[in-house]
Design a protein around this motif. Structure first.
Motif, PDB file in Angstrom:
ATOM      1  N   LEU A   3      75.855  47.853  62.240  1.00  0.00           N
ATOM      2  CA  LEU A   3      75.568  49.206  61.805  1.00  0.00           C
ATOM      3  C   LEU A   3      76.075  50.205  62.843  1.00  0.00           C
ATOM      4  O   LEU A   3      76.201  49.886  64.025  1.00  0.00           O
ATOM      5  CB  LEU A   3      74.059  49.383  61.626  1.00  0.00           C
ATOM      6  CG  LEU A   3      73.457  48.679  60.398  1.00  0.00           C
ATOM      7  CD1 LEU A   3      71.944  48.759  60.489  1.00  0.00           C
ATOM      8  CD2 LEU A   3      73.943  49.355  59.142  1.00  0.00           C
ATOM      9  N   SER A   5      75.951  53.237  65.510  1.00  0.00           N
ATOM     10  CA  SER A   5      74.923  53.631  66.467  1.00  0.00           C
ATOM     11  C   SER A   5      74.438  55.049  66.206  1.00  0.00           C
ATOM     12  O   SER A   5      73.476  55.501  66.778  1.00  0.00           O
ATOM     13  CB  SER A   5      75.475  53.532  67.890  1.00  0.00           C
ATOM     14  OG  SER A   5      76.609  54.369  68.022  1.00  0.00           O
ATOM     15  N   TRP A  27      69.955  52.292  57.977  1.00  0.00           N
ATOM     16  CA  TRP A  27      69.303  53.383  58.679  1.00  0.00           C
ATOM     17  C   TRP A  27      69.355  53.151  60.183  1.00  0.00           C
ATOM     18  O   TRP A  27      69.581  52.041  60.635  1.00  0.00           O
ATOM     19  CB  TRP A  27      67.845  53.558  58.231  1.00  0.00           C
ATOM     20  CG  TRP A  27      67.013  52.311  58.341  1.00  0.00           C
ATOM     21  CD1 TRP A  27      66.764  51.401  57.368  1.00  0.00           C
ATOM     22  CD2 TRP A  27      66.340  51.820  59.515  1.00  0.00           C
ATOM     23  NE1 TRP A  27      65.985  50.373  57.840  1.00  0.00           N
ATOM     24  CE2 TRP A  27      65.699  50.609  59.152  1.00  0.00           C
ATOM     25  CE3 TRP A  27      66.207  52.276  60.829  1.00  0.00           C
ATOM     26  CZ2 TRP A  27      64.958  49.858  60.061  1.00  0.00           C
ATOM     27  CZ3 TRP A  27      65.464  51.536  61.728  1.00  0.00           C
ATOM     28  CH2 TRP A  27      64.834  50.345  61.338  1.00  0.00           C
ATOM     29  N   ARG A  28      69.127  54.216  60.940  1.00  0.00           N
ATOM     30  CA  ARG A  28      69.070  54.126  62.404  1.00  0.00           C
ATOM     31  C   ARG A  28      68.032  55.094  62.922  1.00  0.00           C
ATOM     32  O   ARG A  28      67.944  56.241  62.450  1.00  0.00           O
ATOM     33  CB  ARG A  28      70.420  54.456  63.035  1.00  0.00           C
ATOM     34  CG  ARG A  28      70.435  54.314  64.565  1.00  0.00           C
ATOM     35  CD  ARG A  28      71.770  54.725  65.145  1.00  0.00           C
ATOM     36  NE  ARG A  28      71.855  54.466  66.579  1.00  0.00           N
ATOM     37  CZ  ARG A  28      71.384  55.257  67.542  1.00  0.00           C
ATOM     38  NH1 ARG A  28      70.786  56.407  67.214  1.00  0.00           N
ATOM     39  NH2 ARG A  28      71.521  54.923  68.812  1.00  0.00           N
ATOM     40  N   ASP A  30      66.490  56.665  66.614  1.00  0.00           N
ATOM     41  CA  ASP A  30      66.586  56.789  68.066  1.00  0.00           C
ATOM     42  C   ASP A  30      65.207  56.510  68.664  1.00  0.00           C
ATOM     43  O   ASP A  30      64.214  57.153  68.288  1.00  0.00           O
ATOM     44  CB  ASP A  30      67.048  58.199  68.447  1.00  0.00           C
ATOM     45  CG  ASP A  30      67.090  58.391  69.955  1.00  0.00           C
ATOM     46  OD1 ASP A  30      66.156  59.025  70.487  1.00  0.00           O
ATOM     47  OD2 ASP A  30      68.020  57.873  70.601  1.00  0.00           O
ATOM     48  N   THR A  37      68.473  59.084  62.937  1.00  0.00           N
ATOM     49  CA  THR A  37      69.797  59.656  63.155  1.00  0.00           C
ATOM     50  C   THR A  37      70.723  59.360  61.985  1.00  0.00           C
ATOM     51  O   THR A  37      71.791  59.947  61.888  1.00  0.00           O
ATOM     52  CB  THR A  37      70.422  59.106  64.441  1.00  0.00           C
ATOM     53  OG1 THR A  37      70.519  57.681  64.352  1.00  0.00           O
ATOM     54  CG2 THR A  37      69.582  59.488  65.654  1.00  0.00           C
ATOM     55  N   TYR A  38      70.289  58.435  61.109  1.00  0.00           N
ATOM     56  CA  TYR A  38      71.059  58.150  59.894  1.00  0.00           C
ATOM     57  C   TYR A  38      70.193  57.378  58.909  1.00  0.00           C
ATOM     58  O   TYR A  38      69.376  56.536  59.317  1.00  0.00           O
ATOM     59  CB  TYR A  38      72.313  57.322  60.208  1.00  0.00           C
ATOM     60  CG  TYR A  38      73.106  56.966  58.968  1.00  0.00           C
ATOM     61  CD1 TYR A  38      73.847  57.934  58.318  1.00  0.00           C
ATOM     62  CD2 TYR A  38      73.082  55.676  58.440  1.00  0.00           C
ATOM     63  CE1 TYR A  38      74.561  57.629  57.156  1.00  0.00           C
ATOM     64  CE2 TYR A  38      73.791  55.362  57.292  1.00  0.00           C
ATOM     65  CZ  TYR A  38      74.532  56.342  56.653  1.00  0.00           C
ATOM     66  OH  TYR A  38      75.220  56.048  55.519  1.00  0.00           O
ATOM     67  N   ALA A 117      67.540  51.935  70.430  1.00  0.00           N
ATOM     68  CA  ALA A 117      67.502  52.353  69.026  1.00  0.00           C
ATOM     69  C   ALA A 117      67.050  51.185  68.159  1.00  0.00           C
ATOM     70  O   ALA A 117      67.054  50.023  68.584  1.00  0.00           O
ATOM     71  CB  ALA A 117      68.880  52.838  68.576  1.00  0.00           C
ATOM     72  N   ILE A 119      68.016  49.699  64.348  1.00  0.00           N
ATOM     73  CA  ILE A 119      68.909  49.823  63.201  1.00  0.00           C
ATOM     74  C   ILE A 119      68.547  48.729  62.205  1.00  0.00           C
ATOM     75  O   ILE A 119      68.028  47.669  62.578  1.00  0.00           O
ATOM     76  CB  ILE A 119      70.400  49.696  63.600  1.00  0.00           C
ATOM     77  CG1 ILE A 119      70.662  48.354  64.284  1.00  0.00           C
ATOM     78  CG2 ILE A 119      70.832  50.844  64.484  1.00  0.00           C
ATOM     79  CD1 ILE A 119      72.130  48.125  64.607  1.00  0.00           C
TER      80      ILE A 119
END
Length: 309
Positions: A3, A5, A27-28, A30, A37-38, A117, A119
């Protein structure tokens, strides 16, 4: 597949397209800020919430069924703090007020020994959970109600129909093989005429017990199909396994060595076995007819044998 970063950069259009064309939702988060962040746009299709409404982990926790929230949040936080990859199942709230079963598969990203993070992917497992709940309900009904054949102690035809339909649906959903055996006691009318119906009943009890011992995997299912005929459902059994278990059943009856003086031999069974991975075009009743045809082929070819579809 790795994925990103962070949210894919404008020059990552191909990579973004690959991520966002899957049914799984990437998804991600932080770890320092606990902010998304996504998150893939598929989230809106599945749950109705727009991607930009997923700002922090608080949004994730708040959109979880109250009965699942404490357990899942505590588990995921502890695993993430320990730097351990993990997964969790829970019911996610939709924008319309309903719930969808989600499996979150999480990878913990570390940098210089510290968590940087999280992910992962969200998967819709609603159909799988529905099937599991149906099977659980079925097991409870079996305990509470009488779905067993009163003579032999194995399941009856009604229960067979229910279990077969559920295992068919499960095999179709998971793209796994399903095998079914139909077995019939050979020359049973002659046995009854010679020894009497009480002796015939006793022999059917022995046959049922032997079949249950021969088809003994956790989800193998034996039922009295009617009269002197039995049916066996073998989930996740390919053709080779189905034929092997059918032959084991035949041998188990032979080893009972029940005398059958009316034919100058011993009691035996004939069996038909069929296997397939069901798809939308397959008809479960037609499949059973094909297995029944294999059973009659075994009868026509001398009895005391196994024939395959």
């Amino acid at each position: 597949m790795p994925l990103p970063s962070a949210e894919p950069a404008p020059d990552s259009d191909v990579y973004r397209t690959l991520l966002e064309s899957t049914k799984a939702i990437p998804w991600r988060i932080d770890w320092k800020t606990l902010r998304f962040t996504y998150i893939g746009p598929q989230i809106e299709t599945l749950l109705g919430w727009t991607p930009d409404s997923w700002a922090t982990v608080e949004d994730w926790a708040a959109r979880m069924h109250p009965e699942d929230r404490e357990r899942v949040v505590n588990f995921c936080v502890s695993q993430s703090q320990a730097g351990t990859d993990h997964e969790a199942d829970y019911r996610a709230l939709t924008a319309g007020g309903g719930y969808v079963w989600i499996r979150d598969v999480v990878h913990v990203v570390r940098k210089e020994g510290e968590v940087e993070a999280l992910i992962g992917f969200m998967f819709d497992i609603s159909e799988r959970k529905a099937t599991e709940e149906q099977l659980l309900t079925l097991q409870q009904e079996l305990e509470a109600l009488s779905y067993r054949d009163g003579l032999t102690g194995v399941a009856n035809r009604r229960m067979f129909d229910t279990v077969f339909d559920l295992e068919w649906a499960r095999a179709r959903q998971n793209r796994q093989p399903l095998s079914v055996i139909l077995a019939d006691v050979d020359h049973f009318k002659e046995y009854n005429d010679h020894y009497g119906h009480l002796a015939g009943d006793d022999s059917l009890k022995l046959v049922a017990q032997a079949l249950g011992s021969a088809a003994a995997r956790a989800r193998d299912f034996v039922a009295r199909f009617g009269g002197e005929e039995f049916a066996i459902v073998l989930p996740e059994a390919d053709a080779a396994a189905g034929s092997l278990i059918a032959e084991r059943c035949r041998q188990a009856i032979a080893e009972l060595a029940i005398p059958h003086a009316a034919i100058g031999g011993r009691l035996s069974i004939s069996l038909g076995v069929g296997t397939l991975i069901p798809n939308a075009e397959d008809d479960p009743r037609r499949f059973l007819d094909q297995v029944d045809g294999a059973l009659y082929a075994a009868k026509d070819r001398g009895r005391d044998r196994v024939e395959s579809v």
